[in-house]
Design a protein around this motif. Structure first.
Motif, mmCIF file in Angstrom:
data_model
loop_
_atom_site.group_PDB
_atom_site.id
_atom_site.type_symbol
_atom_site.label_atom_id
_atom_site.label_comp_id
_atom_site.label_asym_id
_atom_site.label_seq_id
_atom_site.Cartn_x
_atom_site.Cartn_y
_atom_site.Cartn_z
ATOM 1 N N SER A 13 0.802 -1.215 0.000
ATOM 2 C CA SER A 13 0.000 0.000 0.000
ATOM 3 C C SER A 13 0.839 1.271 0.000
ATOM 4 O O SER A 13 0.442 2.254 -0.632
ATOM 5 C CB SER A 13 -0.968 -0.003 1.193
ATOM 6 O OG SER A 13 -0.258 -0.166 2.399
ATOM 7 N N PRO A 14 1.991 1.360 0.725
ATOM 8 C CA PRO A 14 2.789 2.586 0.624
ATOM 9 C C PRO A 14 3.216 2.899 -0.803
ATOM 10 O O PRO A 14 3.193 4.061 -1.225
ATOM 11 C CB PRO A 14 3.999 2.279 1.524
ATOM 12 C CG PRO A 14 3.500 1.266 2.495
ATOM 13 C CD PRO A 14 2.537 0.422 1.706
ATOM 14 N N HIS A 15 3.593 1.873 -1.552
ATOM 15 C CA HIS A 15 3.946 2.093 -2.966
ATOM 16 C C HIS A 15 2.734 2.604 -3.737
ATOM 17 O O HIS A 15 2.851 3.511 -4.567
ATOM 18 C CB HIS A 15 4.448 0.783 -3.564
ATOM 19 C CG HIS A 15 4.722 0.864 -5.040
ATOM 20 N ND1 HIS A 15 5.803 1.543 -5.564
ATOM 21 C CD2 HIS A 15 4.034 0.360 -6.106
ATOM 22 C CE1 HIS A 15 5.773 1.456 -6.889
ATOM 23 N NE2 HIS A 15 4.713 0.756 -7.237
ATOM 24 N N HIS A 16 1.573 2.032 -3.454
ATOM 25 C CA HIS A 16 0.348 2.473 -4.127
ATOM 26 C C HIS A 16 0.057 3.935 -3.807
ATOM 27 O O HIS A 16 -0.267 4.732 -4.701
ATOM 28 C CB HIS A 16 -0.810 1.582 -3.677
ATOM 29 C CG HIS A 16 -2.126 1.969 -4.277
ATOM 30 N ND1 HIS A 16 -2.453 1.689 -5.581
ATOM 31 C CD2 HIS A 16 -3.192 2.617 -3.749
ATOM 32 C CE1 HIS A 16 -3.669 2.147 -5.835
ATOM 33 N NE2 HIS A 16 -4.137 2.708 -4.740
ATOM 34 N N ARG A 227 -9.986 2.750 -5.603
ATOM 35 C CA ARG A 227 -10.708 1.890 -4.667
ATOM 36 C C ARG A 227 -11.267 0.659 -5.361
ATOM 37 O O ARG A 227 -11.238 -0.453 -4.813
ATOM 38 C CB ARG A 227 -11.836 2.670 -3.995
ATOM 39 C CG ARG A 227 -11.350 3.690 -2.979
ATOM 40 C CD ARG A 227 -12.487 4.149 -2.109
ATOM 41 N NE ARG A 227 -13.534 4.802 -2.879
ATOM 42 C CZ ARG A 227 -13.587 6.094 -3.111
ATOM 43 N NH1 ARG A 227 -12.639 6.884 -2.646
ATOM 44 N NH2 ARG A 227 -14.588 6.615 -3.800
ATOM 45 N N VAL A 228 -11.797 0.851 -6.589
ATOM 46 C CA VAL A 228 -12.326 -0.300 -7.333
ATOM 47 C C VAL A 228 -11.223 -1.303 -7.632
ATOM 48 O O VAL A 228 -11.400 -2.519 -7.475
ATOM 49 C CB VAL A 228 -13.003 0.182 -8.644
ATOM 50 C CG1 VAL A 228 -13.345 -0.998 -9.541
ATOM 51 C CG2 VAL A 228 -14.259 0.975 -8.325
ATOM 52 N N LEU A 229 -10.062 -0.786 -8.060
ATOM 53 C CA LEU A 229 -8.943 -1.680 -8.358
ATOM 54 C C LEU A 229 -8.467 -2.417 -7.116
ATOM 55 O O LEU A 229 -8.126 -3.606 -7.175
ATOM 56 C CB LEU A 229 -7.792 -0.884 -8.970
ATOM 57 C CG LEU A 229 -8.026 -0.349 -10.389
ATOM 58 C CD1 LEU A 229 -6.850 0.513 -10.826
ATOM 59 C CD2 LEU A 229 -8.236 -1.491 -11.377
ATOM 60 N N GLN A 230 -8.435 -1.710 -5.975
ATOM 61 C CA GLN A 230 -8.022 -2.372 -4.744
ATOM 62 C C GLN A 230 -9.006 -3.463 -4.345
ATOM 63 O O GLN A 230 -8.607 -4.547 -3.915
ATOM 64 C CB GLN A 230 -7.885 -1.338 -3.620
ATOM 65 C CG GLN A 230 -6.646 -0.467 -3.746
ATOM 66 C CD GLN A 230 -6.536 0.514 -2.599
ATOM 67 O OE1 GLN A 230 -7.523 1.075 -2.138
ATOM 68 N NE2 GLN A 230 -5.329 0.733 -2.123
ATOM 69 N N ARG A 231 -10.314 -3.147 -4.484
ATOM 70 C CA ARG A 231 -11.320 -4.165 -4.162
ATOM 71 C C ARG A 231 -11.214 -5.355 -5.107
ATOM 72 O O ARG A 231 -11.317 -6.514 -4.692
ATOM 73 C CB ARG A 231 -12.725 -3.558 -4.224
ATOM 74 C CG ARG A 231 -13.048 -2.633 -3.075
ATOM 75 C CD ARG A 231 -14.538 -2.398 -2.973
ATOM 76 N NE ARG A 231 -15.064 -1.741 -4.153
ATOM 77 C CZ ARG A 231 -15.221 -0.429 -4.267
ATOM 78 N NH1 ARG A 231 -14.877 0.361 -3.258
ATOM 79 N NH2 ARG A 231 -15.713 0.110 -5.365
ATOM 80 N N ILE A 236 -9.533 -10.821 -6.218
ATOM 81 C CA ILE A 236 -8.763 -11.805 -6.990
ATOM 82 C C ILE A 236 -7.926 -12.664 -6.054
ATOM 83 O O ILE A 236 -7.850 -13.886 -6.201
ATOM 84 C CB ILE A 236 -7.882 -11.085 -8.024
ATOM 85 C CG1 ILE A 236 -8.759 -10.476 -9.130
ATOM 86 C CG2 ILE A 236 -6.866 -12.049 -8.634
ATOM 87 C CD1 ILE A 236 -7.984 -9.605 -10.091
ATOM 88 N N VAL A 237 -7.279 -12.009 -5.085
ATOM 89 C CA VAL A 237 -6.463 -12.764 -4.134
ATOM 90 C C VAL A 237 -7.326 -13.735 -3.346
ATOM 91 O O VAL A 237 -6.961 -14.902 -3.142
ATOM 92 C CB VAL A 237 -5.720 -11.796 -3.188
ATOM 93 C CG1 VAL A 237 -5.023 -12.563 -2.081
ATOM 94 C CG2 VAL A 237 -4.704 -10.968 -3.971
ATOM 95 N N GLU A 238 -8.501 -13.247 -2.916
ATOM 96 C CA GLU A 238 -9.409 -14.130 -2.171
ATOM 97 C C GLU A 238 -9.871 -15.290 -3.039
ATOM 98 O O GLU A 238 -9.941 -16.443 -2.591
ATOM 99 C CB GLU A 238 -10.616 -13.324 -1.682
ATOM 100 C CG GLU A 238 -11.621 -14.160 -0.908
ATOM 101 C CD GLU A 238 -12.834 -13.345 -0.507
ATOM 102 O OE1 GLU A 238 -13.838 -13.947 -0.097
ATOM 103 O OE2 GLU A 238 -12.784 -12.108 -0.612
ATOM 104 N N THR A 239 -10.169 -14.992 -4.310
ATOM 105 C CA THR A 239 -10.605 -16.055 -5.221
ATOM 106 C C THR A 239 -9.502 -17.081 -5.422
ATOM 107 O O THR A 239 -9.758 -18.291 -5.459
ATOM 108 C CB THR A 239 -11.016 -15.440 -6.573
ATOM 109 O OG1 THR A 239 -12.080 -14.503 -6.349
ATOM 110 C CG2 THR A 239 -11.499 -16.510 -7.533
#
Length: 459
Positions: A13-16, A227-231, A236-239
């Protein structure tokens, strides 16, 4: 490996934030630089047009007087008189031009024939580019700020004049249009100069407002997209994690079918022996639980083959809840937990596979029972909502959800239990969402947890 990459990207997240900050800074500089350039160009264009219009009117006025008074020979030096009768009217009009505080009349040879400042008469200033342009027939009004001593012809300006408009008016013959002289005009029109200042202010304010609006709109769009990309990234990670769980579960489920069949066969053979009634009841519970596990495994494997048509998609809510409570009856009795059912009218039917719904409810009830170590009350209620969906509410009197786990309840492999795996609620929510419903948990105002399960109802 894909899970590790996904998890790393989420932790980055800091990089983001750094990339977002750089983007906003560059956008800010680009937008407001463009706004400044455009506002400067626009205000400059409007001011130039205003000065040009004023200069054109003065040019037409003075040339018309020269033509009427036939004063063209005066500029060529043909007459010997310093101010012959036919130019008195012309000079008088030059001296009375509105807002003019100085005027110089130049002859064809560049000498000043007449000036509002008598000391200037007869002088000639070399390297006068503006006069040369006027002699070529060009009209170039210029807005200047007084710099004392910058030009020789600027000496002797009245006090209080800081800005002025200067231009040279070409004087032409009436018939041939040949330039025979020029009139230098210095004007300080208060209304025009005030209008120019106001135009600059309005242009800058408009540019600032437009830049702020554009930057604000861009910031909103970028923030929303971020925010959409983070969600989506988290999804994707959860999937990916749940896909690994699904593959492992499929392998385990397929491998369990043979041992379960052997356990059931042994239980059935034992039932044929001469055993006490309480042992017979225990063996009967074993066969029932084996049948239930077999049903779950079969439903899971069929769903894994993307063949949902092989299963029923209608679940009678009260019956499914009743079966779930029967499954945990022994555990609740041992812990001193009382189950209270408060169903609505009739027998609501949800568009859900009974085995999957039972799996979700079993996971929720199991969590509630584990939370109530010293006994308590388990409440289960259901009702049909006005929108046709079926709501199932499950409550307990346990300690509630720890604050550090509230935001991680449905993340795979995130658990607050010492021996938990952290996949029950995550899989449960995915199953419910695939049915077209929702699953939410929250702490009750008094004590315990409230689980709300919404399912599409059968019309």
């Amino acid at each position: 490996m894909s899970l590790l990459i996904g998890a790393t990207s989420l932790r980055d997240s800091p990089h983001h934030l750094r990339m977002l900050t750089i983007f906003f800074v560059i956008s800010f500089v680009a937008i407001f630089s463009t706004a400044v350039i455009l506002s400067t160009a626009l205000s400059r264009y409007i001011i130039d047009q205003m000065m040009m219009r004023d200069a054109i009117v003065s040019t037409e006025f003075l040339n018309s007087i020269v033509h009427v008074e036939q004063a063209a020979p005066y500029f060529l030096g043909i007459t010997d008189a310093p101010t012959p009768p036919d130019v008195k009217e012309f000079v008088s009009h030059v001296s009375r031009l509105p807002d003019v505080f100085r005027a110089n009349v130049y002859g064809f040879d560049g000498h000043i024939l007449w000036s509002s400042d008598p000391q200037m008469v007869g002088k000639k200033f070399d390297d006068n580019e503006e006069l040369a342009e006027a002699m070529e027939g060009r009209l170039e009004p210029e807005l200047s700020v007084i710099s004392r001593g910058d030009k020789d012809e600027h000496v002797g300006f009245p006090d209080g004049v800081d800005r002025f408009i200067e231009y040279y008016i070409p004087i032409r013959r009436e018939i041939t249009g040949e330039v025979v002289g020029a009139v230098e005009v210095y004007k300080a029109p208060e209304s025009l100069l005030a209008s120019m200042t106001e135009i600059r202010k309005l242009a800058w304010l408009g540019a600032l407002a437009a830049g702020c609006a554009l930057f604000g709109g861009l910031a909103v769009v970028v923030a929303y997209a971020s925010r959409v990309l983070q969600r989506q990234e988290a999804r994707i990670v959860e999937t990916e994690r749940l896909a690994v769980v699904g593959e492992m579960a499929s392998a385990v489920a397929h491998g369990l079918r043979n041992p379960l069949a052997a356990i059931r066969s042994c239980a059935e053979l034992t039932m044929e022996d001469d055993i006490p009634d309480h042992s017979r009841d225990a063996i009967r519970d074993i066969t029932n639980q084996v049948d239930r596990l077999e049903s779950w495994i079969r439903a899971f494997l069929i769903r894994s083959r993307n063949d949902p048509g092989s299963l029923s998609d209608q679940a009678q809510i009260d019956q499914v809840i009743q079966r779930c409570l029967e499954n945990f009856e022994a555990q609740m009795r041992k812990r001193g937990i009382v189950a209270v059912m408060s169903g609505g009218r009739g027998h609501p039917i949800a568009l859900a596979q009974p085995s999957e719904l039972e799996q979700v409810l079993n996971s929720i009830i199991s969590n509630s029972i584990e939370a109530m170590q010293k006994g308590g009350k388990l409440g289960i209620g259901w009702s049909t909502r006005p929108d046709g969906k079926v709501a199932i509410i499950i409550t307990d009197t346990g300690p509630g959800i720890p604050p550090d786990m509230v935001g991680r309840l449905f993340k795979p492999f995130e658990t607050g239990k010492a021996a938990g795996l952290g996949v029950g609620l995550a899989l449960g929510r995915r199953i419910v969402e695939r049915m077209g419903g929702s699953l939410d948990l929250k702490n009750r105002p008094s004590e315990g947890v409230e689980v709300t399960l919404i399912l599409p109802g059968h019309a």
